[in-house]
Design an enzyme around this catalytic site. Structure first.
Site, short mmCIF file in Angstrom:
data_model
loop_
_atom_site.label_atom_id
_atom_site.label_comp_id
_atom_site.label_asym_id
_atom_site.label_seq_id
_atom_site.Cartn_x
_atom_site.Cartn_y
_atom_site.Cartn_z
N GLU A 114 1.04 -1.13 0.14
CA GLU A 114 0.16 0.12 -0.09
C GLU A 114 0.91 1.14 0.14
O GLU A 114 2.08 1.30 0.28
CB GLU A 114 -0.81 0.17 1.08
CG GLU A 114 -1.97 -1.23 1.04
CD GLU A 114 -2.79 -0.99 2.81
OE1 GLU A 114 -2.74 -0.31 2.85
OE2 GLU A 114 -4.21 -1.74 2.32
N HIS A 241 -8.86 9.93 4.15
CA HIS A 241 -8.72 8.63 2.66
C HIS A 241 -8.97 9.31 1.72
O HIS A 241 -10.26 9.67 1.21
CB HIS A 241 -9.58 7.13 3.36
CG HIS A 241 -9.10 6.06 2.37
ND1 HIS A 241 -9.30 6.42 1.37
CD2 HIS A 241 -8.75 5.40 2.85
CE1 HIS A 241 -8.65 4.68 1.11
NE2 HIS A 241 -8.44 4.05 1.22
N ARG A 288 -1.43 8.86 1.85
CA ARG A 288 -2.71 9.36 2.11
C ARG A 288 -2.18 11.03 1.83
O ARG A 288 -3.57 11.87 1.30
CB ARG A 288 -3.26 8.72 3.01
CG ARG A 288 -3.54 7.19 2.81
CD ARG A 288 -3.85 6.36 3.96
NE ARG A 288 -4.42 5.33 3.79
CZ ARG A 288 -5.08 4.40 4.58
NH1 ARG A 288 -5.35 4.89 5.76
NH2 ARG A 288 -4.96 3.29 3.83
N HIS A 349 -10.76 10.13 7.65
CA HIS A 349 -10.96 8.23 7.77
C HIS A 349 -10.40 8.11 9.45
O HIS A 349 -10.34 7.79 9.55
CB HIS A 349 -10.12 7.92 6.85
CG HIS A 349 -10.09 6.79 6.26
ND1 HIS A 349 -11.06 5.50 6.47
CD2 HIS A 349 -8.33 6.27 6.88
CE1 HIS A 349 -10.27 4.27 6.19
NE2 HIS A 349 -8.95 4.51 6.63
N ARG A 384 -0.65 8.74 9.34
CA ARG A 384 -0.47 7.16 9.37
C ARG A 384 -0.08 6.55 8.13
O ARG A 384 -0.97 6.79 7.15
CB ARG A 384 -1.64 6.84 10.27
CG ARG A 384 -1.84 5.34 9.96
CD ARG A 384 -3.32 4.49 10.57
NE ARG A 384 -4.20 5.25 9.36
CZ ARG A 384 -5.16 4.31 9.03
NH1 ARG A 384 -4.55 2.65 8.86
NH2 ARG A 384 -5.87 4.13 8.46
#
Length: 528
Positions: A114, A241, A288, A349, A384
């Site tokens: 990811e 997100h 992100r 998110h 994060r």
């Protein structure tokens, strides 16, 4: 009614349930959840769990480095090292409780990659990893005789010296938690006294109008600890997100996992053009915060409501196999992801800050621990890293359980805790005001404390939230306790904390991006 337990766990996601399972052998456990056991943010986590398992290509140093880079070097290196190095052992614990991670034909974990990860290290269960974990833990909790589950019970306040008639300020030494006042389904407020209390109430996405979180994510634990004069940190770092399914009217928004970009999906604007090369050399696999701001910029540049995620160039059968739930959800809306672009837009998110805890998961309030999204361990820093949250929850739940088990034999119950004073009344008109105020908070936060901020926007949020705060506190004092009025208080408290701590950070860093303080380019240095 007064109930006494060795351990009181408030919240029923992966953090709360894994803690409860670990301490159940050492005493009685009350597990309190505001709805049902299966309605938690854990169940919505599609992507997976990050852990170093393939030692042929991966190692702890790489995972640590990736986490520090994603966190814009605001992460606490001790917390990062703790989570990364303890992750493999906690994966074994999850498997012991019945969690099944996908494996390849050789029997090894079928690992995904990811955004922000330098290697394939994401363990998953198709595209509904969170649901698999939640379901397995629920079954384990139901089998444990020492755990008493209280569904549809709402924690109003934690009990401290303040409730014993003593003045408590943020400078008061040794503030101690003795349990919590819990609202039962019949409207009665019970006293749950506990030797140890764990806050595992999840995040606060419902503070925003558009979120991927379940609408129970109203920041309850954070607000309770803040009102009890506990330390709350890094609230300005709200992760949006980048790719929530754009379908107006849906709340919460359906999440399109980042693993789809790791699989090869490409972001395009509404003209069908790729655009990530204009924002970051890592393209669609950038962290992100960068991807969310890039999408936000493209939408504002062209006046669009969304962009597209394109996976049509991949093998259709493989896509359906890897992402069966996303395929089914989109198909129900007339979108065949093997042939059609997926409309996506950013949504609130994940909260990277929360209740400040030490390496044992203990907060600044004695006998009160916090784990999961409501806590601030220092792992995430300014942003994060994808799939680090679930593993953080179990690693810190284990640390908190270990520490609490050692402490509990030295703790006695009190006999002087008063019952909750609930002399107020409720009127139908007040419910209308509460519902409207909740909408107003969401609008204020989305408009002024979103992906891109400014001093002017934050000042406007301050002024508008202050009015709602005063109105709500007056209403709370004259009303009977209800979940609705308590949730409104909590989202206003949490919105205030996000806004205030954003005002205090005079730089663009991680997820906090403000037009008044242009970001500084930081050279990525290898860890020594």
């Amino acid at each position: 009614m007064t109930r006494k337990y060795d351990f009181l766990v408030i919240g029923s996601g992966i953090a709360g349930m894994s803690f409860a399972l670990k301490v159940a052998q050492y005493g009685s456990v009350a597990l309190v959840c505001k709805t049902t056991l299966d309605e938690a943010n854990t169940a919505l986590a599609q992507g997976g769990v990050a852990s170093v398992t393939n030692l042929e290509v991966d190692n702890f140093d790489k995972h640590i480095q990736d986490t520090m880079i994603a966190g814009d070097y605001l992460s606490d290196i001790d917390a990062v090292t703790k989570v990364v190095t303890n992750a493999p052992e906690q994966i074994k614990e999850l498997i012991k409780w019945g969690v099944e991670f996908d494996r390849n034909d050789s029997g090894d974990f079928d690992l995904h990659r990811e955004g922000g990860h330098s290697e394939f290290r994401i363990l998953h269960h198709a595209d509904n990893t969170g649901f698999e974990i939640q379901d397995s833990l629920i079954k384990a909790v139901r089998r444990e005789p020492n755990i008493e589950v209280f569904e549809n019970h709402f924690a109003i306040e934690i009990i401290t010296q303040h409730h014993l008639g003593k003045r408590v300020t943020r400078r008061t030494p040794d503030i101690t938690c003795y349990g919590a006042y819990i609202l039962a389904p019949d409207g009665r407020v019970d006293t749950f006294e506990a030797k140890v209390t764990l806050m595992a109430t999840g995040g606060c996405g419902a503070v925003y109008t558009t979120t991927t979180n379940p609408l129970v994510a109203t920041g309850d634990g954070i607000a309770m600890v803040y009102r009890a004069k506990g330390t709350v940190k890094d609230m300005e770092f709200i992760q949006f997100h980048p790719t929530a399914l754009y379908h107006p009217g849906d709340r919460p928004s359906f999440l399109i996992t980042e693993a789809m970009r790791g699989y090869g999906a490409v972001l395009r604007n509404l003209r069908g053009e790729e655009f990530m090369h204009r924002y970051d050399p890592r393209l669609s696999l950038a962290p992100r915060d960068i991807v969310a701001r890039a999408i936000d910029s493209e939408m504002k540049l062209h006046g669009d409501d969304h962009v597209y995620l394109d996976v049509t160039h991949k093998d259709p059968e493989e896509t359906r196999r890897h992402f069966p739930n996303i395929y089914a959800k989109c198909l129900s809306l007339g979108i065949d992801i093997t042939r059609d672009y997926i409309p996506v837009a950013p949504a609130a998110h994940y909260l990277c800050g929360g209740i400040k805890v030490d390496t044992n998961g203990e907060s600044s309030i004695k006998r009160l621990y916090a784990v999961g999204e409501c806590s601030c361990t220092g792992l995430h820093g300014g942003n994060r890293l994808a799939s680090n949250s679930l593993i953080e929850a179990v690693v810190y739940a284990d640390a908190a359980a270990t520490h609490a088990i050692e402490e509990i034999n030295h703790i006695s119950y009190r006999n002087d805790i008063p019952t909750w004073n609930d002399e107020g009344t409720s009127h139908p008109e007040e419910m209308v005001l509460i519902t409207q105020s909740i909408k107003e908070v969401g609008q204020i936060m989305s408009a002024y404390v979103g992906i891109v901020r400014s001093n002017l926007r934050l000042d406007r949020a301050w002024n508008r939230l202050d009015i709602l705060y005063e109105e709500t506190e007056r209403l709370f004092k004259r009303s009977k306790a209800s979940r609705e009025i308590c949730e409104l208080r909590n989202i206003i408290n949490v919105g205030y904390l996000i806004m205030r701590q954003a005002k205090e950070r005079h730089e663009s860093r991680g997820l906090h991006y403000t037009v008044d303080y242009p970001p500084v380019q930081r050279k990525i240095e290898p860890l020594q």
